[in-house]
Design a protein around this motif. Structure first.
Motif, short mmCIF file in Angstrom:
data_model
loop_
_atom_site.label_atom_id
_atom_site.label_comp_id
_atom_site.label_asym_id
_atom_site.label_seq_id
_atom_site.Cartn_x
_atom_site.Cartn_y
_atom_site.Cartn_z
N LEU A 12 48.61 46.67 39.97
CA LEU A 12 49.14 45.34 40.27
C LEU A 12 49.73 45.28 41.67
O LEU A 12 49.53 44.30 42.40
CB LEU A 12 50.19 44.96 39.23
CG LEU A 12 49.65 44.67 37.83
CD1 LEU A 12 50.79 44.51 36.84
CD2 LEU A 12 48.77 43.44 37.85
N GLN A 13 50.45 46.33 42.07
CA GLN A 13 51.00 46.38 43.42
C GLN A 13 49.88 46.34 44.46
O GLN A 13 49.97 45.64 45.47
CB GLN A 13 51.86 47.63 43.62
CG GLN A 13 53.18 47.56 42.90
CD GLN A 13 53.95 48.85 43.00
OE1 GLN A 13 53.39 49.95 42.93
NE2 GLN A 13 55.25 48.73 43.15
N HIS A 15 46.84 45.11 44.05
CA HIS A 15 46.24 43.77 44.00
C HIS A 15 47.04 42.80 44.86
O HIS A 15 46.48 42.04 45.65
CB HIS A 15 46.16 43.27 42.56
CG HIS A 15 45.87 41.81 42.46
ND1 HIS A 15 44.61 41.29 42.65
CD2 HIS A 15 46.68 40.76 42.21
CE1 HIS A 15 44.66 39.97 42.51
NE2 HIS A 15 45.90 39.63 42.24
N HIS A 16 48.36 42.82 44.73
CA HIS A 16 49.19 41.90 45.49
C HIS A 16 49.21 42.24 46.98
O HIS A 16 49.24 41.35 47.82
CB HIS A 16 50.60 41.83 44.90
CG HIS A 16 50.63 41.07 43.62
ND1 HIS A 16 50.44 39.70 43.55
CD2 HIS A 16 50.78 41.47 42.35
CE1 HIS A 16 50.48 39.30 42.30
NE2 HIS A 16 50.69 40.36 41.55
N ARG A 17 49.13 43.51 47.30
CA ARG A 17 49.05 43.91 48.71
C ARG A 17 47.77 43.35 49.34
O ARG A 17 47.80 42.76 50.42
CB ARG A 17 49.10 45.43 48.86
CG ARG A 17 49.12 45.90 50.32
CD ARG A 17 48.87 47.40 50.43
NE ARG A 17 47.52 47.77 50.01
CZ ARG A 17 46.41 47.53 50.71
NH1 ARG A 17 46.45 46.90 51.86
NH2 ARG A 17 45.22 47.90 50.24
N ARG A 19 46.00 40.80 48.25
CA ARG A 19 46.07 39.35 48.27
C ARG A 19 46.94 38.86 49.43
O ARG A 19 46.61 37.86 50.08
CB ARG A 19 46.61 38.85 46.93
CG ARG A 19 46.38 37.41 46.65
CD ARG A 19 44.93 37.01 46.75
NE ARG A 19 44.29 36.98 45.47
CZ ARG A 19 43.06 36.57 45.29
NH1 ARG A 19 42.33 36.15 46.29
NH2 ARG A 19 42.52 36.59 44.11
N LEU A 20 48.01 39.58 49.75
CA LEU A 20 48.83 39.22 50.91
C LEU A 20 48.02 39.36 52.20
O LEU A 20 48.10 38.49 53.08
CB LEU A 20 50.09 40.09 50.98
CG LEU A 20 51.20 39.74 50.01
CD1 LEU A 20 52.27 40.83 50.01
CD2 LEU A 20 51.81 38.39 50.36
N THR A 23 45.68 36.50 52.45
CA THR A 23 46.41 35.28 52.79
C THR A 23 46.70 35.23 54.28
O THR A 23 46.50 34.21 54.94
CB THR A 23 47.71 35.16 51.97
OG1 THR A 23 47.39 35.25 50.57
CG2 THR A 23 48.41 33.84 52.24
N GLU A 57 49.85 30.71 42.87
CA GLU A 57 49.80 32.07 43.39
C GLU A 57 49.73 32.06 44.92
O GLU A 57 50.38 32.87 45.59
CB GLU A 57 48.62 32.85 42.81
CG GLU A 57 48.66 34.30 43.26
CD GLU A 57 47.67 35.20 42.54
OE1 GLU A 57 47.30 36.23 43.13
OE2 GLU A 57 47.27 34.87 41.41
N SER A 60 53.15 31.43 46.23
CA SER A 60 53.97 32.62 46.09
C SER A 60 53.73 33.60 47.23
O SER A 60 54.67 34.11 47.84
CB SER A 60 53.67 33.29 44.74
OG SER A 60 54.37 34.50 44.62
N HIS A 61 52.47 33.83 47.54
CA HIS A 61 52.14 34.75 48.64
C HIS A 61 52.58 34.17 49.98
O HIS A 61 53.11 34.90 50.83
CB HIS A 61 50.65 35.07 48.65
CG HIS A 61 50.24 35.88 47.46
ND1 HIS A 61 50.79 37.09 47.14
CD2 HIS A 61 49.31 35.63 46.51
CE1 HIS A 61 50.23 37.56 46.05
NE2 HIS A 61 49.33 36.69 45.63
N ARG A 64 56.35 34.55 50.39
CA ARG A 64 56.69 35.94 50.70
C ARG A 64 56.39 36.25 52.16
O ARG A 64 57.19 36.90 52.84
CB ARG A 64 55.94 36.90 49.79
CG ARG A 64 56.27 38.34 50.13
CD ARG A 64 55.78 39.30 49.12
NE ARG A 64 56.02 40.67 49.57
CZ ARG A 64 55.65 41.72 48.90
NH1 ARG A 64 55.05 41.59 47.72
NH2 ARG A 64 55.87 42.92 49.37
#
Length: 85
Positions: A12-13, A15-17, A19-20, A23, A57, A60-61, A64
């Motif tokens: 999950l970490q 995946h979010h990295r 996705r950031l 973005t 989502e 959210s990104h 951040r």
């Protein structure tokens, strides 16, 4: 049952990295809304309910990235847009 919770947390970490990074790559000098950016990140084939989740989502990104000073938020009283920092 989740066999490897630590491994799942790492997934999950990651995946979010990613996705950031996607973005940041979608941002440029022209202001764009989270709705507009969601098409770059999630494609244009989503049904309305899925689009709402994609926008949430994306927001959210973006927020951040604003906090990390990697993006800028612009508000004109009606619309919130984002640009690259």
């Amino acid at each position: 049952m989740l066999e490897d919770p630590a491994g799942r947390a790492r997934e999950l970490q990651e995946h979010h990295r990613v996705r950031l990074e996607e973005t940041v790559a979608a941002l440029g000098p022209e202001p764009r809304t989270a709705y507009e950016l969601s098409f770059d990140l999630f494609g244009d084939e989503l049904k309305p309910a899925s689009r709402r989740f994609a926008i949430a989502e994306t927001l959210s990104h973006l927020e951040r990235l604003v906090t990390e000073q990697a993006a800028r938020r612009h508000e004109d009283g009606r619309t919130v847009t984002y640009t690259a920092a």
